[in-house]
Design a protein around this motif. Structure first.
Motif, short mmCIF file in Angstrom:
data_model
loop_
_atom_site.label_atom_id
_atom_site.label_comp_id
_atom_site.label_asym_id
_atom_site.label_seq_id
_atom_site.Cartn_x
_atom_site.Cartn_y
_atom_site.Cartn_z
N PRO A 154 -4.21 -10.17 7.04
CA PRO A 154 -3.86 -8.70 6.32
C PRO A 154 -2.53 -8.68 6.25
CG PRO A 154 -4.64 -8.77 8.78
CD PRO A 154 -4.74 -10.10 8.18
N VAL A 155 -1.50 -9.24 7.12
CA VAL A 155 -0.02 -9.06 6.81
C VAL A 155 0.40 -9.74 5.40
CG1 VAL A 155 2.24 -9.66 7.55
CG2 VAL A 155 0.63 -8.51 9.25
N GLU B 146 11.24 -1.01 -1.34
CA GLU B 146 12.17 -1.81 -0.54
C GLU B 146 11.72 -1.80 1.08
OE1 GLU B 146 15.95 -0.86 -1.71
OE2 GLU B 146 15.87 -1.79 -3.68
N LEU B 147 11.45 -0.56 1.38
CA LEU B 147 11.28 -0.07 2.92
C LEU B 147 9.81 -0.82 3.24
CD1 LEU B 147 12.31 3.57 3.04
CD2 LEU B 147 13.55 1.58 4.05
N VAL B 148 8.84 -0.80 2.37
CA VAL B 148 7.65 -1.39 2.35
C VAL B 148 7.60 -3.06 2.63
CG1 VAL B 148 5.29 -1.64 1.83
CG2 VAL B 148 6.38 0.86 1.59
N ARG B 149 8.30 -3.51 1.77
CA ARG B 149 8.62 -5.04 1.59
C ARG B 149 9.47 -5.62 2.78
NH1 ARG B 149 10.48 -5.66 -4.57
NH2 ARG B 149 8.34 -5.43 -5.63
N ALA C 179 2.63 -5.43 -1.50
CA ALA C 179 3.77 -4.63 -1.58
C ALA C 179 4.58 -5.05 -2.88
CB ALA C 179 4.59 -5.00 -0.52
N GLU C 180 4.58 -6.40 -3.20
CA GLU C 180 5.20 -6.88 -4.45
C GLU C 180 4.71 -6.38 -5.70
OE1 GLU C 180 7.63 -9.26 -4.40
OE2 GLU C 180 7.54 -9.49 -2.19
#
Length: 436
Positions: free
Chosen positions: A228-229, A246-249, A236-237
């Motif tokens: 899942p990660v 950017e924060l999520v990535r 996120a990409e």
């Protein structure tokens, strides 16, 4: 107030106890024997006195004058003995004289109703008593010395067994799962030491099973999180550019790195990792890798040496030590290579006392950490990889200079990697080197 404690071995405690019991027993028996001997001599004196009076009574009845010391109807005859003679019986009596020797009386009735008596002072045979006391003293000393020797033998055997058990238990505590305290104790005699050894072995087995279960759970959780990660990172990409993306990535990358670190710790804990050895010039290798990982760090090669090690694992150790110094320390960061020893130093606040005392601990956070945050996996992985290489990783703080630092800079922390002279084999053991 500090309490004074005296520490001594069980051998000497048992010896002292046996010697004390032996001494008390010997003293008690000596007093009893001495008293019994004195009573026996007193009874013998009474019998002799009575025989003399009885023999002399025949001469007195025949009309002869009694010799010196014998008296007829002596007015000083003790009343108890006088009553016995008046009743027609013979007898003896011991008269106590305060401050003086005892007097032994003997009396017999004569045919004309009179009484013939004799009394003398009872004096012990000095030579006999002296010899008896000397024999008792020698016997008492022999009992004490023999008991002490027996205590040393018995206490020494118990002490050796307990020391073997303690040594084996320390090896178990240091992470050697193959050690069994019961086998280390050995011996033919079975006592409470064997019960203690079996209890420690059972506790070590239960603890080992619990640790193995925790490792499996940790590895399973990390393995299940990997998919899942990875999906989260891929998703996120696809998000549109922007600060939220950017924060999520960034958080997804951090979570992925954490999952990979947890999986690596689980593999290291399972003791299944093996080093792939190559001969490398340690100074040149460390300088090249440090320049690639952290160009701002300085490298000093005091003495270079060819070592047999696993370059990939050595690079992992260096990377984690440099990352830890950069995150929690302060520049400048310096790496020194001296023979088989690699030192990584920063000039930050130093390692926390808990780490110096107990070593790296995973998921340690809070004020004890140098920055107050972190998972504690970097140094844990470095220590585990060093263990696979047969190396030793130590941590210490640099003492502050005398007089303090005007700039307020801290003394810093030093992590030292000691590579072994003989690298581990493919089975994880070390080769047996026979002298030429």
């Amino acid at each position: 107030m500090r309490r004074f404690t005296l520490r001594t071995g069980i051998r000497w405690k048992i010896t002292l106890a046996i010697a004390a019991v032996g001494a008390l027993t010997a003293v008690a028996l000596s007093l009893v024997v001495h008293s019994a001997a004195r009573v026996s001599m007193l009874e013998s004196a009474r019998d002799v006195q009575l025989d003399r009076v009885q023999f002399m009574s025949r001469n007195v009845e025949a009309g002869r004058k009694p010799p010196l010391g014998f008296k007829v109807n002596d007015p000083d005859l003790p009343g108890q003995l006088r009553q016995k003679v008046q009743s027609g019986r013979r007898g003896t009596f011991v008269q106590e004289n305060p401050g003086g020797p005892q007097e032994v009386w003997a009396a017999v009735p004569l045919g004309n109703g009179q009484a013939l008596s004799l009394h003398t002072q009872f004096r012990e045979s000095a030579n006999m008593v002296r010899d008896l006391d000397r024999a008792l003293l020698v016997g008492s000393l022999a009992v004490v010395i023999g008991g002490s020797a027996l205590g040393v033998l018995i206490g020494g055997q118990i002490s050796r067994r307990l020391r073997k058990a303690a040594t084996a238990a320390q090896r178990v505590a240091h992470g050697d799962p193959d050690v069994r305290v019961r086998d280390a104790v050995g011996g033919v005699v079975r006592d409470e030491t064997d019960d203690l050894a079996r209890a420690v072995d059972a506790m070590a087995d239960a603890l080992q099973q619990r640790l193995e279960a925790e490792r499996r759970v940790t590895a399973d959780i990390a393995h299940e999180l990997r998919t899942p990660v990875t999906g989260l990172l891929t998703a996120a990409e696809l998000l549109p550019p922007g600060r939220p993306t950017e924060l999520v990535r960034d958080r997804a990358q951090a979570m992925r790195a954490l999952v990979e670190d947890v999986l690596e710790v689980a593999r290291l804990d399972s003791a299944s990792e093996r080093a792939e050895l190559q001969d490398v010039a340690l100074g040149e290798f460390v300088g090249r890798r440090v320049r690639a990982l952290m160009p701002e760090a300085s490298v000093r090669v005091v003495a270079d040496e060819i070592v047999s090690t696993d370059p990939r694992r050595l690079e992992r150790i260096l990377g984690n030590l440099l990352a830890n110094a950069a995150r929690y320390g302060r520049p400048p960061i310096q790496v020194d290579v001296e023979g088989r020893v690699v030192r990584v130093r920063d000039h930050g606040p130093g390692f926390p006392e808990a780490l110096l005392r107990e070593g790296p601990s995973r998921f340690r956070t809070g004020s004890t950490d140098r920055a107050g945050v972190g998972h504690g996996l970097g140094l844990t992985i470095a220590e585990g990889q060093a263990r696979v290489l047969g190396a030793r990783l130590t941590f210490r703080n640099v003492a502050a200079p005398a007089g303090g630092d005007r700039t307020g800079a801290a003394a810093g922390a030093v992590a030292v990697l000691w590579l072994p002279e003989h690298a581990p084999t493919a089975t994880g053991s070390f080769p047996v080197i026979t002298p030429p």
